[in-house]
Scaffold this motif. Structure first.
Motif, PDB file in Angstrom:
ATOM      1  N   ALA A  74       0.799  -1.231   0.000  1.00 47.79           N
ATOM      2  CA  ALA A  74       0.000   0.000   0.000  1.00 47.79           C
ATOM      3  C   ALA A  74       0.833   1.284   0.000  1.00 47.79           C
ATOM      4  N   PRO A  75       1.862   1.425   0.842  1.00 51.44           N
ATOM      5  CA  PRO A  75       2.651   2.673   0.799  1.00 51.44           C
ATOM      6  C   PRO A  75       3.371   2.866  -0.532  1.00 51.44           C
ATOM      7  N   LEU A  76       3.770   1.773  -1.179  1.00 55.69           N
ATOM      8  CA  LEU A  76       4.421   1.879  -2.484  1.00 55.69           C
ATOM      9  C   LEU A  76       3.443   2.400  -3.530  1.00 55.69           C
ATOM     10  N   VAL A  77       2.193   1.990  -3.410  1.00 55.01           N
ATOM     11  CA  VAL A  77       1.145   2.471  -4.324  1.00 55.01           C
ATOM     12  C   VAL A  77       0.897   3.956  -4.077  1.00 55.01           C
ATOM     13  N   VAL A  78       0.778   4.336  -2.813  1.00 57.10           N
ATOM     14  CA  VAL A  78       0.509   5.732  -2.458  1.00 57.10           C
ATOM     15  C   VAL A  78       1.585   6.656  -3.034  1.00 57.10           C
ATOM     16  N   ASP A  79       2.827   6.191  -3.060  1.00 59.92           N
ATOM     17  CA  ASP A  79       3.919   7.003  -3.600  1.00 59.92           C
ATOM     18  C   ASP A  79       3.803   7.224  -5.109  1.00 59.92           C
ATOM     19  N   GLN A  80       3.011   6.410  -5.793  1.00 57.78           N
ATOM     20  CA  GLN A  80       2.976   6.459  -7.250  1.00 57.78           C
ATOM     21  C   GLN A  80       1.682   6.992  -7.849  1.00 57.78           C
ATOM     22  N   ILE A  81       0.663   7.231  -7.029  1.00 58.22           N
ATOM     23  CA  ILE A  81      -0.623   7.687  -7.549  1.00 58.22           C
ATOM     24  C   ILE A  81      -1.076   8.940  -6.812  1.00 58.22           C
ATOM     25  N   SER A  82      -2.193   9.485  -7.236  1.00 60.86           N
ATOM     26  CA  SER A  82      -2.822  10.589  -6.525  1.00 60.86           C
ATOM     27  C   SER A  82      -3.693   9.986  -5.424  1.00 60.86           C
ATOM     28  N   ALA A  83      -3.126   9.875  -4.233  1.00 65.05           N
ATOM     29  CA  ALA A  83      -3.837   9.245  -3.110  1.00 65.05           C
ATOM     30  C   ALA A  83      -4.365  10.301  -2.152  1.00 65.05           C
ATOM     31  N   GLU A  84      -5.572  10.087  -1.713  1.00 68.66           N
ATOM     32  CA  GLU A  84      -6.214  10.960  -0.732  1.00 68.66           C
ATOM     33  C   GLU A  84      -5.916  10.490   0.690  1.00 68.66           C
ATOM     34  N   LEU A  85      -5.875   9.152   0.857  1.00 63.20           N
ATOM     35  CA  LEU A  85      -5.760   8.581   2.193  1.00 63.20           C
ATOM     36  C   LEU A  85      -5.170   7.184   2.100  1.00 63.20           C
ATOM     37  N   LEU A  86      -4.372   6.810   3.084  1.00 62.90           N
ATOM     38  CA  LEU A  86      -3.844   5.454   3.212  1.00 62.90           C
ATOM     39  C   LEU A  86      -4.467   4.827   4.452  1.00 62.90           C
ATOM     40  N   VAL A  87      -5.129   3.690   4.267  1.00 64.59           N
ATOM     41  CA  VAL A  87      -5.746   2.958   5.377  1.00 64.59           C
ATOM     42  C   VAL A  87      -5.011   1.639   5.533  1.00 64.59           C
ATOM     43  N   MET A  88      -4.484   1.384   6.716  1.00 61.74           N
ATOM     44  CA  MET A  88      -3.794   0.136   7.017  1.00 61.74           C
ATOM     45  C   MET A  88      -4.746  -0.709   7.867  1.00 61.74           C
ATOM     46  N   LEU A  89      -5.294  -1.762   7.276  1.00 61.99           N
ATOM     47  CA  LEU A  89      -6.297  -2.608   7.913  1.00 61.99           C
ATOM     48  C   LEU A  89      -5.638  -3.900   8.385  1.00 61.99           C
ATOM     49  N   GLN A  90      -5.435  -4.021   9.683  1.00 57.68           N
ATOM     50  CA  GLN A  90      -4.727  -5.167  10.241  1.00 57.68           C
ATOM     51  C   GLN A  90      -3.458  -5.430   9.450  1.00 57.68           C
ATOM     52  N   ALA A  91      -2.788  -4.364   9.092  1.00 58.12           N
ATOM     53  CA  ALA A  91      -1.661  -4.460   8.167  1.00 58.12           C
ATOM     54  C   ALA A  91      -0.365  -4.830   8.860  1.00 58.12           C
ATOM     55  N   GLN A  92       0.445  -5.548   8.115  1.00 57.90           N
ATOM     56  CA  GLN A  92       1.823  -5.785   8.526  1.00 57.90           C
ATOM     57  C   GLN A  92       2.568  -4.515   8.150  1.00 57.90           C
ATOM     58  N   ILE A  93       3.053  -3.824   9.141  1.00 59.41           N
ATOM     59  CA  ILE A  93       3.726  -2.555   8.907  1.00 59.41           C
ATOM     60  C   ILE A  93       5.213  -2.763   9.159  1.00 59.41           C
ATOM     61  N   PRO A  94       6.018  -2.664   8.095  1.00 57.86           N
ATOM     62  CA  PRO A  94       7.446  -2.914   8.249  1.00 57.86           C
ATOM     63  C   PRO A  94       8.159  -1.757   8.924  1.00 57.86           C
ATOM     64  N   ALA A  95       9.219  -2.097   9.635  1.00 57.15           N
ATOM     65  CA  ALA A  95      10.121  -1.072  10.135  1.00 57.15           C
ATOM     66  C   ALA A  95      10.902  -0.542   8.933  1.00 57.15           C
ATOM     67  N   PRO A  96      11.440   0.667   9.009  1.00 60.59           N
ATOM     68  CA  PRO A  96      12.220   1.182   7.875  1.00 60.59           C
ATOM     69  C   PRO A  96      13.325   0.193   7.470  1.00 60.59           C
ATOM     70  N   GLY A  97      13.323  -0.176   6.203  1.00 58.64           N
ATOM     71  CA  GLY A  97      14.329  -1.089   5.686  1.00 58.64           C
ATOM     72  C   GLY A  97      14.069  -2.562   5.952  1.00 58.64           C
ATOM     73  N   GLU A  98      13.002  -2.878   6.643  1.00 57.78           N
ATOM     74  CA  GLU A  98      12.712  -4.280   6.985  1.00 57.78           C
ATOM     75  C   GLU A  98      12.157  -5.025   5.775  1.00 57.78           C
ATOM     76  N   ALA A  99      12.743  -6.168   5.477  1.00 59.36           N
ATOM     77  CA  ALA A  99      12.265  -7.006   4.382  1.00 59.36           C
ATOM     78  C   ALA A  99      11.023  -7.770   4.833  1.00 59.36           C
ATOM     79  N   PRO A 100      10.089  -8.013   3.901  1.00 58.74           N
ATOM     80  CA  PRO A 100       8.879  -8.748   4.274  1.00 58.74           C
ATOM     81  C   PRO A 100       9.172 -10.096   4.922  1.00 58.74           C
ATOM     82  N   GLY A 101      10.182 -10.794   4.457  1.00 57.89           N
ATOM     83  CA  GLY A 101      10.506 -12.101   5.019  1.00 57.89           C
ATOM     84  C   GLY A 101      11.004 -12.043   6.454  1.00 57.89           C
ATOM     85  N   ASP A 102      11.461 -10.871   6.882  1.00 55.95           N
ATOM     86  CA  ASP A 102      11.966 -10.713   8.248  1.00 55.95           C
ATOM     87  C   ASP A 102      10.888 -10.277   9.233  1.00 55.95           C
TER      88      ASP A 102
END
Length: 155
Positions: A74-102
């Motif tokens: 979702a944050p990668l999408v927000v960076d590339q489109i005209s986004a009004e709002l980002l909603v994180m729904l029970q989302a896995q929120i990575p720490a800066p630089g954290e790989a999904p596998g970690d």
């Protein structure tokens, strides 16, 4: 009305949003919910984001909703489109630089493998997976297949 881009988790597909999609559309909203390439082992987060961005197209002021593993995309999408709002729904929120596998180990969580997440990590409706969640879905007992609405076993 609003435009919603709904980003599903890794173990499901766009069908996951079918009830919300219908409700939002009934209220006059535009909804974009696409299947991410989760079955493609070569696809990465940028591929997931590209899939959503291409589906959104030229729509503006989009409400981007990331569910579970969709929280990485979702944050990668927000960076590339005209986004009004980002909603994180029970989302896995990575720490800066954290790989999904970690993410799992860093948050002291076991990887999926419980009932409800069988068939190689794919979602199965409650009551359809083996008691151990090791990959045996009893599709005949649940009567549906995610994404198709069929009663056949999609193996």
């Amino acid at each position: 009305m609003a435009v919603f881009a709904l980003i599903h988790a890794a173990a499901v597909d766009a069908w996951y949003w079918h009830l919300l999609r219908a409700e939002l559309q009934a209220r006059g909203h535009d909804v974009v919910a696409v299947d991410l390439p989760v079955d493609d082992d070569t696809a990465g987060l940028s591929d997931y984001a590209t899939t959503v961005v291409e589906a959104v197209g030229t729509r503006r002021d989009v409400v981007v909703v990331g569910h579970s593993f969709g929280g990485f995309t979702a944050p990668l999408v927000v960076d590339q489109i005209s986004a009004e709002l980002l909603v994180m729904l029970q989302a896995q929120i990575p720490a800066p630089g954290e790989a999904p596998g970690d993410w799992w180990a860093n948050n002291r969580l076991p990887r999926s493998g419980r009932p409800g997440h069988c068939r190689g990590g794919r979602w199965c409706p409650p009551g359809c997976c083996s008691a151990t969640g090791t990959g045996s879905c009893r599709w005949s007992s649940c009567g549906t297949s995610p994404g198709t609405g069929s009663t056949s076993n999609p193996t």
